[in-house]
Scaffold this motif. Sequence first.
Motif, short mmCIF file in Angstrom:
data_model
loop_
_atom_site.label_atom_id
_atom_site.label_comp_id
_atom_site.label_asym_id
_atom_site.label_seq_id
_atom_site.Cartn_x
_atom_site.Cartn_y
_atom_site.Cartn_z
N GLY A 122 0.78 -1.30 -0.16
CA GLY A 122 0.01 0.27 0.19
C GLY A 122 0.79 0.94 0.01
O GLY A 122 1.88 1.55 0.43
N GLU A 123 0.10 1.86 0.24
CA GLU A 123 1.18 3.43 -0.42
C GLU A 123 1.71 4.14 1.13
O GLU A 123 2.66 4.40 0.82
CB GLU A 123 -0.31 4.17 -0.78
N GLY A 124 0.75 3.73 1.62
CA GLY A 124 1.24 4.42 3.65
C GLY A 124 2.85 3.86 3.73
O GLY A 124 3.88 4.35 3.98
N ALA A 125 2.55 2.29 3.76
CA ALA A 125 4.27 1.96 3.66
C ALA A 125 5.10 1.86 2.95
O ALA A 125 6.07 2.74 3.19
CB ALA A 125 3.57 0.11 3.58
N ALA A 126 4.26 2.40 1.90
CA ALA A 126 5.72 2.41 0.74
C ALA A 126 6.39 4.34 0.65
O ALA A 126 7.41 4.62 0.55
CB ALA A 126 4.95 2.69 -0.79
N TRP A 127 5.24 4.72 1.50
CA TRP A 127 6.15 6.38 1.33
C TRP A 127 7.30 6.25 2.58
O TRP A 127 8.43 6.85 2.82
CB TRP A 127 4.62 6.90 1.59
#
Length: 572
Positions: A122-127
Amino acid sequence: MGVSDMQSNGNANEGFSFRSCVFRRKQVDSLRVSSHSGGQTQQLAKILSVVDIIAIGVGATIGAGVYILVGTVAREQTGPALTVSFFIAGIAAALSAFCYAELVCRCPSAGSAYHYTYICIGEGAAWLVGWALILEYTIGGSAIARGLTPNLALFFGGQDNLPSYLARHSIPGLGIVVDPCAAVLILVVTLLLCIGIKESSFAQTVVTTVNVFGMLFIIIVGGYLAFKTEWIGYELPSGYFPFGVNGMLAGSAVVFFSFIGFDVVASTAEEVKNPQRDLPLGIGVALSICCILYMLVSVVIVGLVPYYALDPDTPISSAFASHGMQWAVYIITTGAVTALCASLMGSLLPQPRMFMAMARDGLLPSFFSDINARTQVPVKSTVIIGILAAALAFFMDVSQLAGMVSVGTLLAFTSVAVSVLVLRYVPPNEVPLQPSLQQLIDSPSLQFNSDSQEIVYQNPKGSHSNYDLSQHLLDNIGTSIGCMLLRKHMAQGEHNEQKRRKIAAWNIALVCVGVFVLASAASVENIPSILRFTLCTVGGAIFLCSLIVLACLAQDNARHSFGHSGGMFKLM
Protein backbone atom coordinates in the motif's frame (compact mmCIF):
# COMPACT_ATOMS: atom_id res chain seq x y z
CA MET A 1 1.89 9.78 -12.87
CA GLY A 2 -0.56 11.02 -10.29
CA VAL A 3 -3.19 9.60 -8.05
CA SER A 4 -5.52 8.85 -10.95
CA ASP A 5 -3.18 6.10 -12.11
CA MET A 6 -3.36 4.21 -8.83
CA GLN A 7 -5.46 1.13 -8.28
CA SER A 8 -7.57 0.96 -5.13
CA ASN A 9 -8.80 -2.36 -3.79
CA GLY A 10 -11.84 -0.83 -2.16
CA ASN A 11 -15.05 0.42 -3.66
CA ALA A 12 -14.37 2.78 -6.54
CA ASN A 13 -17.20 5.05 -5.44
CA GLU A 14 -15.85 5.62 -1.93
CA GLY A 15 -14.82 9.15 -1.11
CA PHE A 16 -11.26 10.09 -0.37
CA SER A 17 -10.29 8.94 3.11
CA PHE A 18 -7.17 8.33 5.13
CA ARG A 19 -7.65 4.58 5.01
CA SER A 20 -8.08 4.48 1.23
CA CYS A 21 -4.98 6.65 0.85
CA VAL A 22 -2.79 4.50 3.11
CA PHE A 23 -3.84 1.17 1.59
CA ARG A 24 -4.19 2.30 -2.02
CA ARG A 25 -2.07 0.09 -4.28
CA LYS A 26 -0.48 0.80 -7.61
CA GLN A 27 -0.95 -1.29 -10.72
CA VAL A 28 2.07 -3.40 -11.54
CA ASP A 29 2.11 -2.02 -15.08
CA SER A 30 1.00 1.51 -14.25
CA LEU A 31 3.98 3.01 -16.05
CA ARG A 32 3.16 1.13 -19.23
CA VAL A 33 -0.55 1.89 -18.89
CA SER A 34 0.22 5.59 -18.55
CA SER A 35 2.29 5.58 -21.72
CA HIS A 36 -0.40 3.71 -23.67
CA SER A 37 -3.11 6.05 -22.45
CA GLY A 38 -1.41 9.06 -23.94
CA GLY A 39 0.74 10.14 -21.00
CA GLN A 40 4.17 11.52 -21.74
CA THR A 41 6.04 9.42 -19.17
CA GLN A 42 9.75 9.85 -19.77
CA GLN A 43 11.82 6.70 -19.97
CA LEU A 44 15.37 5.93 -18.86
CA ALA A 45 17.90 4.55 -21.31
CA LYS A 46 17.75 0.72 -21.48
CA ILE A 47 21.45 0.04 -22.12
CA LEU A 48 22.75 -1.97 -19.15
CA SER A 49 23.91 -5.54 -19.68
CA VAL A 50 24.33 -8.34 -17.17
CA VAL A 51 28.06 -7.48 -16.85
CA ASP A 52 27.17 -3.90 -15.88
CA ILE A 53 24.67 -5.19 -13.31
CA ILE A 54 27.21 -7.52 -11.74
CA ALA A 55 29.78 -4.72 -11.54
CA ILE A 56 27.27 -2.38 -9.89
CA GLY A 57 26.19 -5.09 -7.44
CA VAL A 58 29.71 -6.14 -6.45
CA GLY A 59 30.92 -2.55 -6.21
CA ALA A 60 28.01 -1.44 -4.03
CA THR A 61 28.32 -4.50 -1.77
CA ILE A 62 32.06 -4.80 -1.15
CA GLY A 63 32.95 -1.77 0.94
CA ALA A 64 36.02 -0.93 2.94
CA GLY A 65 34.31 -2.34 6.01
CA VAL A 66 35.58 -5.82 5.23
CA TYR A 67 39.16 -4.50 5.52
CA ILE A 68 38.42 -3.59 9.15
CA LEU A 69 35.53 -5.87 10.07
CA VAL A 70 37.55 -9.10 9.89
CA GLY A 71 39.80 -7.95 12.73
CA THR A 72 37.10 -6.65 15.05
CA VAL A 73 34.71 -9.59 14.64
CA ALA A 74 37.46 -12.24 14.84
CA ARG A 75 38.98 -10.73 18.01
CA GLU A 76 35.74 -10.19 19.91
CA GLN A 77 33.18 -12.74 18.69
CA THR A 78 34.19 -15.56 16.36
CA GLY A 79 37.88 -16.35 16.45
CA PRO A 80 38.93 -18.70 13.62
CA ALA A 81 35.23 -19.42 12.93
CA LEU A 82 34.94 -16.09 11.08
CA THR A 83 34.61 -17.92 7.77
CA VAL A 84 31.56 -19.82 9.04
CA SER A 85 30.02 -16.53 10.18
CA PHE A 86 30.46 -15.08 6.70
CA PHE A 87 28.89 -18.20 5.21
CA ILE A 88 25.82 -18.03 7.47
CA ALA A 89 25.45 -14.30 6.78
CA GLY A 90 25.74 -15.04 3.06
CA ILE A 91 22.88 -17.54 3.26
CA ALA A 92 20.70 -14.99 5.06
CA ALA A 93 21.56 -12.37 2.43
CA ALA A 94 20.79 -14.88 -0.33
CA LEU A 95 17.27 -15.35 1.03
CA SER A 96 16.69 -11.59 0.76
CA ALA A 97 18.30 -11.62 -2.69
CA PHE A 98 15.86 -14.31 -3.85
CA CYS A 99 12.97 -12.10 -2.76
CA TYR A 100 14.40 -9.17 -4.69
CA ALA A 101 15.06 -11.34 -7.74
CA GLU A 102 11.51 -12.68 -7.75
CA LEU A 103 9.99 -9.21 -7.60
CA VAL A 104 12.42 -7.37 -9.83
CA CYS A 105 11.80 -9.67 -12.80
CA ARG A 106 8.03 -9.22 -12.33
CA CYS A 107 8.10 -5.45 -11.70
CA PRO A 108 11.17 -4.08 -13.55
CA SER A 109 10.70 -0.43 -12.67
CA ALA A 110 12.74 2.18 -10.81
CA GLY A 111 12.08 2.45 -7.10
CA SER A 112 13.28 -0.93 -5.84
CA ALA A 113 11.66 -1.85 -2.49
CA TYR A 114 9.47 1.28 -2.58
CA HIS A 115 7.96 0.18 -5.89
CA TYR A 116 7.27 -3.38 -4.73
CA THR A 117 5.76 -2.18 -1.46
CA TYR A 118 3.43 0.22 -3.29
CA ILE A 119 2.18 -2.60 -5.54
CA CYS A 120 1.77 -5.33 -2.92
CA ILE A 121 1.16 -3.59 0.44
CA GLY A 122 0.00 0.00 0.00
CA GLU A 123 0.86 3.65 -0.35
CA GLY A 124 1.44 4.34 3.35
CA ALA A 125 4.02 1.59 3.78
CA ALA A 126 5.64 2.51 0.45
CA TRP A 127 5.99 6.16 1.51
CA LEU A 128 7.69 5.06 4.74
CA VAL A 129 10.03 2.62 2.96
CA GLY A 130 10.91 5.17 0.29
CA TRP A 131 11.99 7.85 2.75
CA ALA A 132 13.82 5.32 4.92
CA LEU A 133 15.85 4.24 1.88
CA ILE A 134 16.56 7.85 0.91
CA LEU A 135 17.79 8.50 4.46
CA GLU A 136 19.92 5.35 4.32
CA TYR A 137 21.56 6.21 1.01
CA THR A 138 22.14 9.88 1.90
CA ILE A 139 23.69 9.29 5.33
CA GLY A 140 25.58 6.23 4.09
CA GLY A 141 27.05 8.12 1.15
CA SER A 142 28.12 11.05 3.35
CA ALA A 143 29.72 8.68 5.88
CA ILE A 144 31.60 6.85 3.12
CA ALA A 145 32.88 10.13 1.68
CA ARG A 146 34.22 11.25 5.06
CA GLY A 147 35.85 7.85 5.49
CA LEU A 148 37.70 8.28 2.21
CA THR A 149 39.71 11.28 3.41
CA PRO A 150 42.03 9.46 5.88
CA ASN A 151 42.55 6.62 3.41
CA LEU A 152 43.52 8.99 0.61
CA ALA A 153 45.81 10.80 3.02
CA LEU A 154 47.96 7.67 3.29
CA PHE A 155 49.13 8.22 -0.29
CA PHE A 156 50.32 11.70 0.72
CA GLY A 157 52.13 10.47 3.82
CA GLY A 158 49.39 11.35 6.33
CA GLN A 159 46.60 13.86 6.78
CA ASP A 160 49.09 16.62 7.66
CA ASN A 161 50.53 16.39 4.14
CA LEU A 162 47.21 16.80 2.33
CA PRO A 163 46.76 20.03 0.31
CA SER A 164 45.17 22.70 2.47
CA TYR A 165 42.08 22.92 0.28
CA LEU A 166 41.42 19.19 0.85
CA ALA A 167 42.51 18.81 4.47
CA ARG A 168 40.05 18.85 7.34
CA HIS A 169 39.70 22.11 9.27
CA SER A 170 37.98 22.98 12.51
CA ILE A 171 35.74 26.06 12.64
CA PRO A 172 36.73 28.08 15.73
CA GLY A 173 34.00 28.51 18.29
CA LEU A 174 31.61 26.02 16.68
CA GLY A 175 33.51 22.79 17.13
CA ILE A 176 32.61 21.72 13.58
CA VAL A 177 35.21 19.85 11.55
CA VAL A 178 34.67 20.50 7.85
CA ASP A 179 35.87 18.00 5.27
CA PRO A 180 36.35 19.58 1.82
CA CYS A 181 37.78 16.37 0.35
CA ALA A 182 34.59 14.44 1.15
CA ALA A 183 32.40 17.13 -0.43
CA VAL A 184 34.57 17.25 -3.57
CA LEU A 185 34.42 13.46 -3.95
CA ILE A 186 30.61 13.48 -3.76
CA LEU A 187 30.38 16.28 -6.33
CA VAL A 188 32.70 14.39 -8.70
CA VAL A 189 30.59 11.24 -8.41
CA THR A 190 27.43 13.33 -8.92
CA LEU A 191 28.88 14.80 -12.12
CA LEU A 192 29.74 11.30 -13.32
CA LEU A 193 26.20 10.08 -12.65
CA CYS A 194 24.78 13.05 -14.60
CA ILE A 195 26.78 12.18 -17.71
CA GLY A 196 24.91 8.94 -18.25
CA ILE A 197 24.25 5.50 -16.81
CA LYS A 198 26.56 3.75 -19.28
CA GLU A 199 29.49 6.01 -18.42
CA SER A 200 28.92 5.71 -14.68
CA SER A 201 28.53 1.93 -14.91
CA PHE A 202 31.82 1.75 -16.85
CA ALA A 203 33.55 3.75 -14.12
CA GLN A 204 31.97 1.47 -11.53
CA THR A 205 33.30 -1.55 -13.43
CA VAL A 206 36.85 -0.15 -13.49
CA VAL A 207 36.84 0.75 -9.79
CA THR A 208 35.30 -2.59 -8.80
CA THR A 209 37.86 -4.49 -10.87
CA VAL A 210 40.71 -2.77 -9.03
CA ASN A 211 39.04 -3.57 -5.72
CA VAL A 212 38.57 -7.23 -6.63
CA PHE A 213 42.21 -7.51 -7.75
CA GLY A 214 43.25 -6.05 -4.39
CA MET A 215 41.27 -8.74 -2.59
CA LEU A 216 42.72 -11.41 -4.88
CA PHE A 217 46.20 -10.16 -3.95
CA ILE A 218 45.32 -10.63 -0.28
CA ILE A 219 43.99 -14.14 -0.95
CA ILE A 220 46.83 -15.38 -3.16
CA VAL A 221 49.84 -13.79 -1.46
CA GLY A 222 48.37 -14.25 2.01
CA GLY A 223 47.58 -17.87 1.25
CA TYR A 224 51.18 -18.43 0.14
CA LEU A 225 52.49 -16.92 3.38
CA ALA A 226 50.04 -18.99 5.40
CA PHE A 227 51.25 -22.19 3.75
CA LYS A 228 54.84 -21.23 4.53
CA THR A 229 53.97 -20.69 8.19
CA GLU A 230 51.72 -23.77 8.29
CA TRP A 231 48.57 -21.76 9.12
CA ILE A 232 49.66 -20.86 12.63
CA GLY A 233 46.43 -18.94 13.23
CA TYR A 234 44.47 -22.20 13.44
CA GLU A 235 46.86 -23.99 15.82
CA LEU A 236 45.17 -22.85 19.00
CA PRO A 237 44.39 -24.76 22.21
CA SER A 238 40.95 -23.11 22.36
CA GLY A 239 39.93 -24.80 19.14
CA TYR A 240 38.02 -23.49 16.13
CA PHE A 241 35.16 -21.99 18.19
CA PRO A 242 36.80 -20.16 21.11
CA PHE A 243 33.64 -18.07 21.73
CA GLY A 244 31.25 -20.97 21.15
CA VAL A 245 28.36 -21.22 18.73
CA ASN A 246 26.74 -18.11 20.23
CA GLY A 247 29.79 -16.05 19.37
CA MET A 248 29.80 -17.39 15.84
CA LEU A 249 26.12 -16.50 15.36
CA ALA A 250 26.67 -13.05 16.87
CA GLY A 251 29.48 -12.54 14.40
CA SER A 252 27.15 -13.55 11.56
CA ALA A 253 24.74 -10.80 12.59
CA VAL A 254 27.55 -8.23 12.43
CA VAL A 255 29.09 -9.29 9.12
CA PHE A 256 25.64 -9.52 7.51
CA PHE A 257 25.86 -5.78 6.87
CA SER A 258 28.85 -6.47 4.64
CA PHE A 259 26.39 -7.98 2.14
CA ILE A 260 24.15 -4.92 1.96
CA GLY A 261 24.31 -3.30 -1.47
CA PHE A 262 22.92 -5.88 -3.87
CA ASP A 263 19.55 -4.13 -3.55
CA VAL A 264 21.05 -1.18 -5.46
CA VAL A 265 20.81 -3.34 -8.59
CA ALA A 266 17.01 -3.35 -8.33
CA SER A 267 16.91 0.45 -8.65
CA THR A 268 18.39 0.22 -12.18
CA ALA A 269 15.63 -2.10 -13.42
CA GLU A 270 14.31 0.37 -16.02
CA GLU A 271 17.79 0.74 -17.54
CA VAL A 272 18.46 -2.96 -18.16
CA LYS A 273 18.13 -4.36 -21.68
CA ASN A 274 16.59 -7.67 -20.63
CA PRO A 275 15.43 -7.22 -17.02
CA GLN A 276 13.56 -10.54 -16.73
CA ARG A 277 16.77 -12.46 -17.39
CA ASP A 278 19.62 -10.15 -16.43
CA LEU A 279 18.42 -8.74 -13.10
CA PRO A 280 17.98 -12.04 -11.19
CA LEU A 281 21.19 -13.35 -12.75
CA GLY A 282 23.10 -10.19 -11.86
CA ILE A 283 21.90 -10.18 -8.25
CA GLY A 284 22.74 -13.85 -7.78
CA VAL A 285 26.20 -13.68 -9.37
CA ALA A 286 27.15 -10.45 -7.57
CA LEU A 287 26.17 -11.83 -4.17
CA SER A 288 27.99 -15.11 -4.86
CA ILE A 289 31.20 -13.28 -5.81
CA CYS A 290 31.05 -11.16 -2.66
CA CYS A 291 30.42 -14.15 -0.39
CA ILE A 292 33.30 -16.16 -1.90
CA LEU A 293 35.73 -13.24 -1.63
CA TYR A 294 34.72 -12.53 1.98
CA MET A 295 35.17 -16.15 3.00
CA LEU A 296 38.54 -16.54 1.31
CA VAL A 297 39.89 -13.31 2.81
CA SER A 298 38.77 -14.37 6.28
CA VAL A 299 40.36 -17.81 5.87
CA VAL A 300 43.69 -16.25 4.93
CA ILE A 301 43.83 -13.46 7.50
CA VAL A 302 42.82 -15.62 10.45
CA GLY A 303 45.35 -18.23 9.29
CA LEU A 304 48.20 -15.73 9.01
CA VAL A 305 47.93 -14.37 12.55
CA PRO A 306 46.15 -15.75 15.65
CA TYR A 307 42.82 -14.01 16.06
CA TYR A 308 43.78 -12.40 19.39
CA ALA A 309 46.84 -10.76 17.75
CA LEU A 310 44.91 -9.06 14.95
CA ASP A 311 44.96 -5.27 14.91
CA PRO A 312 41.30 -4.14 15.21
CA ASP A 313 41.95 -1.01 13.08
CA THR A 314 44.19 -2.38 10.31
CA PRO A 315 43.96 -6.18 10.57
CA ILE A 316 45.00 -7.01 7.01
CA SER A 317 47.91 -4.54 6.76
CA SER A 318 49.25 -5.55 10.16
CA ALA A 319 48.98 -9.25 9.27
CA PHE A 320 51.15 -8.74 6.18
CA ALA A 321 53.52 -6.45 8.07
CA SER A 322 54.09 -9.16 10.69
CA HIS A 323 55.55 -11.29 7.89
CA GLY A 324 57.89 -8.55 6.65
CA MET A 325 55.69 -7.22 3.83
CA GLN A 326 55.23 -3.59 4.85
CA TRP A 327 55.00 -2.56 1.21
CA ALA A 328 51.73 -4.47 0.89
CA VAL A 329 50.01 -1.68 2.81
CA TYR A 330 49.90 0.42 -0.38
CA ILE A 331 48.12 -2.31 -2.35
CA ILE A 332 45.71 -2.95 0.51
CA THR A 333 45.04 0.78 0.89
CA THR A 334 44.39 1.04 -2.85
CA GLY A 335 41.84 -1.74 -2.52
CA ALA A 336 40.20 0.01 0.43
CA VAL A 337 40.04 3.34 -1.42
CA THR A 338 38.53 1.79 -4.54
CA ALA A 339 36.06 -0.14 -2.38
CA LEU A 340 34.96 3.12 -0.76
CA CYS A 341 34.66 4.82 -4.15
CA ALA A 342 32.52 1.97 -5.49
CA SER A 343 30.34 2.08 -2.36
CA LEU A 344 29.96 5.86 -2.72
CA MET A 345 28.77 5.45 -6.30
CA GLY A 346 26.44 2.68 -5.16
CA SER A 347 24.95 4.97 -2.51
CA LEU A 348 24.35 7.92 -4.83
CA LEU A 349 23.09 5.94 -7.84
CA PRO A 350 19.68 4.75 -6.52
CA GLN A 351 18.59 7.98 -4.81
CA PRO A 352 17.59 9.97 -7.94
CA ARG A 353 15.68 6.95 -9.23
CA MET A 354 13.87 6.68 -5.90
CA PHE A 355 12.91 10.35 -6.12
CA MET A 356 11.82 9.84 -9.72
CA ALA A 357 9.60 6.89 -8.83
CA MET A 358 7.96 8.76 -5.95
CA ALA A 359 7.41 11.83 -8.14
CA ARG A 360 5.76 9.68 -10.82
CA ASP A 361 3.36 8.38 -8.19
CA GLY A 362 2.47 11.87 -7.02
CA LEU A 363 4.23 11.62 -3.65
CA LEU A 364 6.82 14.25 -4.65
CA PRO A 365 6.67 17.24 -7.02
CA SER A 366 6.85 16.26 -10.69
CA PHE A 367 10.10 18.23 -10.93
CA PHE A 368 11.96 15.19 -9.58
CA SER A 369 10.68 12.91 -12.36
CA ASP A 370 12.20 14.96 -15.18
CA ILE A 371 14.63 12.99 -17.33
CA ASN A 372 17.29 14.71 -19.42
CA ALA A 373 16.61 14.16 -23.11
CA ARG A 374 20.31 13.78 -24.00
CA THR A 375 21.73 11.71 -21.14
CA GLN A 376 18.43 9.94 -20.31
CA VAL A 377 19.03 10.12 -16.56
CA PRO A 378 17.19 12.21 -13.91
CA VAL A 379 19.78 15.00 -13.88
CA LYS A 380 17.80 17.43 -11.71
CA SER A 381 17.24 14.87 -8.96
CA THR A 382 20.87 13.75 -9.17
CA VAL A 383 22.20 17.28 -8.78
CA ILE A 384 19.92 18.11 -5.83
CA ILE A 385 20.77 14.89 -4.00
CA GLY A 386 24.49 15.33 -4.73
CA ILE A 387 24.49 18.86 -3.30
CA LEU A 388 22.61 17.70 -0.20
CA ALA A 389 24.97 14.76 0.40
CA ALA A 390 28.03 16.98 -0.20
CA ALA A 391 26.76 19.54 2.33
CA LEU A 392 26.23 16.82 4.93
CA ALA A 393 29.70 15.37 4.32
CA PHE A 394 31.29 18.83 4.45
CA PHE A 395 29.73 20.12 7.67
CA MET A 396 28.62 17.12 9.72
CA ASP A 397 30.32 14.15 11.27
CA VAL A 398 27.63 11.69 10.22
CA SER A 399 29.29 8.73 11.96
CA GLN A 400 26.84 9.24 14.84
CA LEU A 401 23.96 8.86 12.39
CA ALA A 402 25.46 5.94 10.49
CA GLY A 403 23.55 3.50 12.68
CA MET A 404 20.32 4.79 11.12
CA VAL A 405 21.43 3.20 7.85
CA SER A 406 20.41 -0.18 9.24
CA VAL A 407 16.85 1.14 9.78
CA GLY A 408 16.36 1.67 6.04
CA THR A 409 17.85 -1.73 5.27
CA LEU A 410 15.60 -3.44 7.84
CA LEU A 411 12.46 -1.79 6.46
CA ALA A 412 13.41 -2.51 2.85
CA PHE A 413 14.23 -6.18 3.38
CA THR A 414 11.13 -6.71 5.54
CA SER A 415 8.79 -5.05 3.05
CA VAL A 416 10.24 -7.04 0.16
CA ALA A 417 9.80 -10.33 2.04
CA VAL A 418 6.21 -9.44 2.94
CA SER A 419 5.58 -8.43 -0.69
CA VAL A 420 6.63 -11.90 -1.83
CA LEU A 421 4.15 -13.47 0.60
CA VAL A 422 1.42 -11.16 -0.69
CA LEU A 423 2.33 -12.00 -4.26
CA ARG A 424 2.12 -15.74 -3.66
CA TYR A 425 -1.06 -15.87 -1.55
CA VAL A 426 -3.06 -12.69 -2.23
CA PRO A 427 -1.80 -11.09 -5.47
CA PRO A 428 -3.08 -7.52 -5.74
CA ASN A 429 -3.94 -7.63 -9.44
CA GLU A 430 -6.92 -9.86 -10.16
CA VAL A 431 -6.46 -11.83 -13.37
CA PRO A 432 -9.64 -12.20 -15.55
CA LEU A 433 -10.95 -15.56 -16.68
CA GLN A 434 -9.23 -17.14 -19.61
CA PRO A 435 -11.01 -16.31 -22.90
CA SER A 436 -11.64 -19.98 -23.65
CA LEU A 437 -13.34 -20.53 -20.29
CA GLN A 438 -15.39 -17.35 -20.55
CA GLN A 439 -16.49 -18.36 -24.06
CA LEU A 440 -17.48 -21.78 -22.76
CA ILE A 441 -19.73 -20.14 -20.17
CA ASP A 442 -21.27 -17.45 -22.32
CA SER A 443 -21.80 -19.28 -25.62
CA PRO A 444 -24.53 -21.81 -24.59
CA SER A 445 -26.98 -19.21 -23.30
CA LEU A 446 -26.33 -16.90 -26.23
CA GLN A 447 -26.63 -19.79 -28.63
CA PHE A 448 -29.90 -20.87 -26.97
CA ASN A 449 -31.46 -17.42 -27.34
CA SER A 450 -30.30 -16.93 -30.91
CA ASP A 451 -31.24 -20.44 -32.02
CA SER A 452 -34.72 -20.13 -30.48
CA GLN A 453 -35.32 -16.83 -32.25
CA GLU A 454 -33.96 -18.26 -35.47
CA ILE A 455 -36.24 -21.30 -35.28
CA VAL A 456 -39.32 -19.22 -34.59
CA TYR A 457 -38.40 -16.86 -37.39
CA GLN A 458 -37.68 -19.61 -39.91
CA ASN A 459 -40.74 -21.64 -38.95
CA PRO A 460 -43.58 -19.18 -38.42
CA LYS A 461 -46.11 -21.58 -39.83
CA GLY A 462 -44.60 -24.83 -38.56
CA SER A 463 -42.81 -25.81 -41.80
CA HIS A 464 -40.82 -28.36 -39.73
CA SER A 465 -42.39 -30.93 -37.51
CA ASN A 466 -43.25 -30.00 -33.95
CA TYR A 467 -41.21 -32.98 -32.78
CA ASP A 468 -37.98 -31.65 -34.32
CA LEU A 469 -38.60 -28.21 -32.89
CA SER A 470 -39.30 -29.59 -29.42
CA GLN A 471 -36.22 -31.82 -29.54
CA HIS A 472 -34.01 -28.90 -30.52
CA LEU A 473 -35.42 -26.73 -27.75
CA LEU A 474 -34.92 -29.50 -25.19
CA ASP A 475 -31.27 -29.89 -26.24
CA ASN A 476 -30.68 -26.18 -25.78
CA ILE A 477 -32.51 -26.18 -22.44
CA GLY A 478 -30.24 -29.00 -21.26
CA THR A 479 -27.19 -27.03 -22.33
CA SER A 480 -28.53 -23.95 -20.53
CA ILE A 481 -29.08 -25.97 -17.36
CA GLY A 482 -25.50 -27.22 -17.57
CA CYS A 483 -24.35 -23.64 -17.96
CA MET A 484 -26.31 -22.62 -14.86
CA LEU A 485 -24.76 -25.47 -12.88
CA LEU A 486 -21.32 -24.41 -14.09
CA ARG A 487 -21.99 -20.83 -13.02
CA LYS A 488 -23.14 -22.06 -9.61
CA HIS A 489 -20.02 -24.18 -9.28
CA MET A 490 -17.85 -21.24 -10.21
CA ALA A 491 -19.65 -18.98 -7.71
CA GLN A 492 -18.95 -21.54 -4.99
CA GLY A 493 -15.33 -21.71 -6.09
CA GLU A 494 -15.06 -17.92 -6.01
CA HIS A 495 -16.51 -17.90 -2.47
CA ASN A 496 -13.92 -20.47 -1.36
CA GLU A 497 -11.18 -18.47 -3.04
CA GLN A 498 -12.19 -15.30 -1.23
CA LYS A 499 -12.20 -17.22 2.05
CA ARG A 500 -8.72 -18.58 1.32
CA ARG A 501 -7.41 -15.11 0.49
CA LYS A 502 -8.82 -13.69 3.71
CA ILE A 503 -7.22 -16.44 5.80
CA ALA A 504 -3.91 -15.94 3.99
CA ALA A 505 -3.99 -12.16 4.47
CA TRP A 506 -4.62 -12.48 8.21
CA ASN A 507 -1.82 -15.00 8.62
CA ILE A 508 0.63 -12.82 6.69
CA ALA A 509 -0.24 -10.00 9.10
CA LEU A 510 0.25 -12.36 12.06
CA VAL A 511 3.66 -13.40 10.72
CA CYS A 512 4.70 -9.75 10.78
CA VAL A 513 3.31 -9.29 14.29
CA GLY A 514 5.10 -12.41 15.53
CA VAL A 515 8.43 -11.34 14.06
CA PHE A 516 8.06 -7.84 15.53
CA VAL A 517 7.25 -9.11 19.04
CA LEU A 518 10.01 -11.74 18.96
CA ALA A 519 12.69 -9.35 17.66
CA SER A 520 11.70 -6.56 20.03
CA ALA A 521 11.69 -8.80 23.09
CA ALA A 522 15.07 -10.29 22.17
CA SER A 523 16.79 -6.95 21.48
CA VAL A 524 15.36 -4.51 24.05
CA GLU A 525 17.59 -4.09 27.06
CA ASN A 526 16.75 -3.57 30.73
CA ILE A 527 13.53 -5.56 30.84
CA PRO A 528 12.79 -8.35 33.35
CA SER A 529 13.83 -11.80 32.21
CA ILE A 530 10.34 -13.21 32.87
CA LEU A 531 8.76 -10.57 30.63
CA ARG A 532 11.39 -11.15 27.96
CA PHE A 533 10.84 -14.90 28.02
CA THR A 534 7.04 -14.46 27.89
CA LEU A 535 7.16 -12.06 24.95
CA CYS A 536 9.62 -14.26 23.05
CA THR A 537 7.39 -17.28 23.62
CA VAL A 538 4.25 -15.47 22.48
CA GLY A 539 5.96 -13.92 19.47
CA GLY A 540 7.57 -17.21 18.47
CA ALA A 541 4.26 -19.08 18.82
CA ILE A 542 2.39 -16.53 16.68
CA PHE A 543 5.13 -16.63 14.06
CA LEU A 544 5.35 -20.44 13.84
CA CYS A 545 1.58 -21.02 13.87
CA SER A 546 1.04 -18.46 11.11
CA LEU A 547 3.79 -20.02 9.00
CA ILE A 548 2.26 -23.46 9.43
CA VAL A 549 -1.14 -22.18 8.31
CA LEU A 550 0.41 -20.47 5.27
CA ALA A 551 2.30 -23.66 4.40
CA CYS A 552 -0.97 -25.61 4.44
CA LEU A 553 -2.83 -23.09 2.28
CA ALA A 554 -2.74 -23.34 -1.49
CA GLN A 555 -0.96 -20.49 -3.22
CA ASP A 556 -2.90 -18.27 -5.61
CA ASN A 557 -2.79 -19.32 -9.26
CA ALA A 558 -2.84 -15.65 -10.26
CA ARG A 559 0.80 -15.40 -9.19
CA HIS A 560 1.80 -16.96 -12.51
CA SER A 561 0.30 -14.02 -14.41
CA PHE A 562 1.41 -11.30 -12.01
CA GLY A 563 3.39 -8.48 -13.59
CA HIS A 564 5.68 -9.24 -16.49
CA SER A 565 5.42 -12.99 -17.04
CA GLY A 566 8.08 -14.97 -18.77
CA GLY A 567 10.88 -14.00 -16.42
CA MET A 568 13.78 -16.18 -15.43
CA PHE A 569 12.19 -17.00 -12.07
CA LYS A 570 8.88 -18.82 -12.38
CA LEU A 571 6.79 -18.46 -9.26
CA MET A 572 6.14 -21.87 -7.79
